[in-house]
Design a protein around this motif. Structure first.
Motif, PDB file in Angstrom:
ATOM      1  N   HIS A 161      -2.585  -3.337   4.973  1.00  6.79           N
ATOM      2  CA  HIS A 161      -2.640  -1.925   4.586  1.00  6.79           C
ATOM      3  C   HIS A 161      -1.248  -1.337   4.382  1.00  6.79           C
ATOM      4  O   HIS A 161      -0.990  -0.648   3.393  1.00  6.79           O
ATOM      5  N   ARG A 162      -0.366  -1.574   5.342  1.00 11.98           N
ATOM      6  CA  ARG A 162       0.964  -0.976   5.271  1.00 11.98           C
ATOM      7  C   ARG A 162       1.673  -1.371   3.978  1.00 11.98           C
ATOM      8  O   ARG A 162       2.167  -0.510   3.237  1.00 11.98           O
ATOM      9  N   LYS A 163       1.717  -2.666   3.701  1.00  8.51           N
ATOM     10  CA  LYS A 163       2.474  -3.163   2.548  1.00  8.51           C
ATOM     11  C   LYS A 163       1.994  -2.536   1.252  1.00  8.51           C
ATOM     12  O   LYS A 163       2.804  -2.015   0.457  1.00  8.51           O
ATOM     13  N   TYR A 164       0.683  -2.555   1.035  1.00  7.70           N
ATOM     14  CA  TYR A 164       0.186  -2.148  -0.279  1.00  7.70           C
ATOM     15  C   TYR A 164      -0.025  -0.638  -0.389  1.00  7.70           C
ATOM     16  O   TYR A 164       0.033  -0.094  -1.499  1.00  7.70           O
ATOM     17  N   ALA A 165      -0.230   0.046   0.730  1.00  6.95           N
ATOM     18  CA  ALA A 165      -0.259   1.509   0.669  1.00  6.95           C
ATOM     19  C   ALA A 165       1.114   2.036   0.273  1.00  6.95           C
ATOM     20  O   ALA A 165       1.233   2.914  -0.603  1.00  6.95           O
ATOM     21  N   ILE A 166       2.152   1.510   0.898  1.00  9.69           N
ATOM     22  CA  ILE A 166       3.514   1.949   0.575  1.00  9.69           C
ATOM     23  C   ILE A 166       3.857   1.602  -0.871  1.00  9.69           C
ATOM     24  O   ILE A 166       4.438   2.413  -1.606  1.00  9.69           O
ATOM     25  N   GLN A 167       3.467   0.409  -1.296  1.00 11.03           N
ATOM     26  CA  GLN A 167       3.757   0.003  -2.672  1.00 11.03           C
ATOM     27  C   GLN A 167       3.072   0.931  -3.671  1.00 11.03           C
ATOM     28  O   GLN A 167       3.674   1.344  -4.672  1.00 11.03           O
ATOM     29  N   ALA A 168       1.818   1.291  -3.404  1.00 15.85           N
ATOM     30  CA  ALA A 168       1.094   2.188  -4.312  1.00 15.85           C
ATOM     31  C   ALA A 168       1.742   3.571  -4.344  1.00 15.85           C
ATOM     32  O   ALA A 168       1.907   4.173  -5.418  1.00 15.85           O
ATOM     33  N   LEU A 169       2.103   4.085  -3.183  1.00 13.16           N
ATOM     34  CA  LEU A 169       2.751   5.398  -3.120  1.00 13.16           C
ATOM     35  C   LEU A 169       4.082   5.389  -3.869  1.00 13.16           C
ATOM     36  O   LEU A 169       4.415   6.346  -4.583  1.00 13.16           O
ATOM     37  N   GLU A 170       4.837   4.323  -3.715  1.00 19.21           N
ATOM     38  CA  GLU A 170       6.128   4.226  -4.403  1.00 19.21           C
ATOM     39  C   GLU A 170       5.962   4.133  -5.915  1.00 19.21           C
ATOM     40  O   GLU A 170       6.883   4.464  -6.667  1.00 19.21           O
ATOM     41  N   HIS A 171       4.781   3.699  -6.359  1.00 16.73           N
ATOM     42  CA  HIS A 171       4.491   3.654  -7.794  1.00 16.73           C
ATOM     43  C   HIS A 171       3.794   4.932  -8.265  1.00 16.73           C
ATOM     44  O   HIS A 171       3.240   4.967  -9.375  1.00 16.73           O
ATOM     45  N   GLY A 172       3.812   5.970  -7.433  1.00 13.18           N
ATOM     46  CA  GLY A 172       3.303   7.272  -7.855  1.00 13.18           C
ATOM     47  C   GLY A 172       1.801   7.405  -7.848  1.00 13.18           C
ATOM     48  O   GLY A 172       1.244   8.223  -8.593  1.00 13.18           O
ATOM     49  N   LYS A 173       1.120   6.640  -6.989  1.00 14.23           N
ATOM     50  CA  LYS A 173      -0.338   6.678  -6.944  1.00 14.23           C
ATOM     51  C   LYS A 173      -0.821   7.253  -5.617  1.00 14.23           C
ATOM     52  O   LYS A 173      -0.216   7.025  -4.570  1.00 14.23           O
ATOM     53  N   HIS A 174      -1.924   7.999  -5.674  1.00 10.45           N
ATOM     54  CA  HIS A 174      -2.596   8.422  -4.458  1.00 10.45           C
ATOM     55  C   HIS A 174      -3.290   7.213  -3.837  1.00 10.45           C
ATOM     56  O   HIS A 174      -3.637   6.251  -4.536  1.00 10.45           O
ATOM     57  N   VAL A 175      -3.530   7.281  -2.515  1.00 11.60           N
ATOM     58  CA  VAL A 175      -4.118   6.143  -1.807  1.00 11.60           C
ATOM     59  C   VAL A 175      -5.274   6.612  -0.936  1.00 11.60           C
ATOM     60  O   VAL A 175      -5.180   7.634  -0.242  1.00 11.60           O
ATOM     61  N   PHE A 176      -6.364   5.849  -0.990  1.00 10.69           N
ATOM     62  CA  PHE A 176      -7.497   6.008  -0.077  1.00 10.69           C
ATOM     63  C   PHE A 176      -7.626   4.684   0.662  1.00 10.69           C
ATOM     64  O   PHE A 176      -7.899   3.647   0.054  1.00 10.69           O
ATOM     65  N   CYS A 177      -7.412   4.708   1.979  1.00 13.89           N
ATOM     66  CA  CYS A 177      -7.280   3.482   2.766  1.00 13.89           C
ATOM     67  C   CYS A 177      -8.443   3.337   3.736  1.00 13.89           C
ATOM     68  O   CYS A 177      -8.828   4.304   4.403  1.00 13.89           O
ATOM     69  N   GLU A 178      -8.974   2.123   3.828  1.00 12.44           N
ATOM     70  CA  GLU A 178     -10.027   1.872   4.810  1.00 12.44           C
ATOM     71  C   GLU A 178      -9.466   1.981   6.227  1.00 12.44           C
ATOM     72  O   GLU A 178      -8.266   1.923   6.457  1.00 12.44           O
ATOM     73  N   THR A 179     -10.392   2.153   7.166  1.00  7.98           N
ATOM     74  CA  THR A 179     -10.015   2.286   8.568  1.00  7.98           C
ATOM     75  C   THR A 179     -10.297   0.984   9.309  1.00  7.98           C
ATOM     76  O   THR A 179     -11.244   0.274   8.940  1.00  7.98           O
ATOM     77  N   PRO A 180      -9.503   0.631  10.319  1.00  5.82           N
ATOM     78  CA  PRO A 180      -8.331   1.344  10.823  1.00  5.82           C
ATOM     79  C   PRO A 180      -7.171   1.285   9.839  1.00  5.82           C
ATOM     80  O   PRO A 180      -6.997   0.291   9.139  1.00  5.82           O
TER      81      PRO A 180
END
Length: 388
Positions: free
Chosen positions: A152-171
């Motif tokens: 989650h950490r790696k790809y959430a940060i990557q998506a945000l850095e590419h200007g995208k909103h993120v919806f992440c599963e839990t936990p």
């Protein structure tokens, strides 16, 4: 923790009322701080749907006008593009997105070609076998992260850095350091990072939050919340049960009450390493007891429940999910009467996704923001430390 005097409801009305109106359906309405209308819908939704009359027509017309004023973009007008990472639970998210007319294109990343081809044949998705392709596609509005939690950490940060909103599963993550890094990336990007805190969208839990927020029955004194399951979900032993099963109820406790003053926890381990855990969260003049177990026999339902004691009432809910049916009941007990409250037959995952798509159109803080997930994760990790 709940913000006082702010209510958000999503109600989908039956096509019966919409067919003659010059708008698309099903119609989703969001109301902010309109307590009379919210309370009327909340307590009398079944009567509204089953007994049309002139007052109902007026009320619905008022709500539709309000919707048009507050939400000028009608369903199907936004042509959104979604990137889904993962074909496990991500496949279910794809199914939900495919039913939303606002969603124009769904890109799905996965490594299982058979699953990808199956999703393409069912839902017309665009197959992606390289995550960078999703990250570098400029017009993708939202990345839905359904990969294993450790990623989650790696790809959430990557998506945000590419200007995208993120919806992440839990936990959201398995450590505070990972989750804080995700929050920092969100703040730097100016984009939304939401977590699938789905109980906040489950109708029985929305009702409980509303009762608590408004103080309808006085102060809250005790919450007992439970989640019991047969061993359907793989490893839910002592290292996983808190973050992978209890987490949902921990989050709802934090949603109602915030971070506790003190946490205590105990466990027992049964056959094949399955586990039962009881946690006690203490606040000022209120405590929350959270019980979870993966030790139930195969014939036992997937069972969730809560019982909440207020000054002037007890609110009790249970849901027993069997393979062929589900039993649910929500009851309020007062000195004067016992009252069963109607529950809408809706899908909390679907509501959470619709909510996410609305929130990426705004700069408002969502009710499933990464900052909320940080609170429940911190509580969960404290409980986990206590039982290991």
């Amino acid at each position: 923790m709940l913000t006082k005097y702010r209510s958000i409801y999503s109600v989908s009305f039956a096509p019966l009322y919409i067919e003659s109106l010059p708008i698309r359906y099903p119609l989703t309405l969001y109301f902010y701080e309109h307590d009379f209308i919210i309370t009327h819908i909340h307590k009398n939704i079944l009567e509204l749907l089953n007994q049309p009359n002139s007052f109902t027509d007026i009320l619905l017309s008022t709500m539709i006008c309000y919707y048009i004023l507050k939400r000028p973009l009608m369903k199907g007008d936004r042509n959104m593009k979604i990137g889904v990472l993962g074909t496990g639970f991500g496949a279910y998210h794809v199914e939900l997105y495919s039913q939303i007319k606002d969603v124009d294109t769904i890109y799905v990343f996965g490594r299982n070609s058979e699953k990808l081809e199956n999703l393409k044949s069912k839902f017309g998705i665009q197959i992606v076998t390289d995550i960078d392709e999703i990250m570098e596609t400029n017009d993708i509005d939202l990345v839905d992260l359904c990969l294993p939690n450790a990623l989650h950490r790696k790809y959430a940060i990557q998506a945000l850095e590419h200007g995208k909103h993120v919806f992440c599963e839990t936990p959201v993550a398995y450590s505070m350091a990972e989750a804080i890094a995700m929050q920092n990336a969100k703040q730097k990007s100016g984009k939304q990072l939401m977590v699938d805190l789905f109980l906040r969208f489950e109708h029985a839990y929305e009702i409980l939050a509303d009762i608590t927020q408004k103080g309808e029955y006085g102060n809250i004194h005790k919450i007992q919340i439970q989640r019991y399951t047969p061993p359907y979900w793989g490893d839910l032993g002592k290292t996983k049960i808190v973050t992978d099963l209890m987490m949902h109820d921990i989050d709802f406790i934090s949603y109602l009450l915030g971070m506790p003053n003190k946490i205590e926890a105990t466990k027992t381990v049964g056959k094949e390493g399955q586990c039962a855990v009881s946690a006690l969260c203490s606040y000022d003049n209120v405590f929350a007891e959270n019980n979870s177990s993966s030790m139930m026999p195969n014939t036992y339902p997937f069972a969730v429940s809560y019982e909440v004691i207020y000054d002037h009432a007890v609110v009790r809910y249970y849901e027993d999910g069997y393979q062929d049916h589900m039993d649910t009941k929500l009851t309020v007990f007062t000195d004067g009467c016992r009252k069963d409250l109607p529950l809408l037959d809706n899908n909390c995952y679907d509501k959470a996704i619709h909510y996410a798509l609305d929130m990426i159109q705004t700069t408002e803080k969502p009710k499933n923001d990464i900052s909320d997930a940080l609170v429940s994760l911190e509580m969960a990790l404290k409980i986990k430390d206590l039982i290991l």
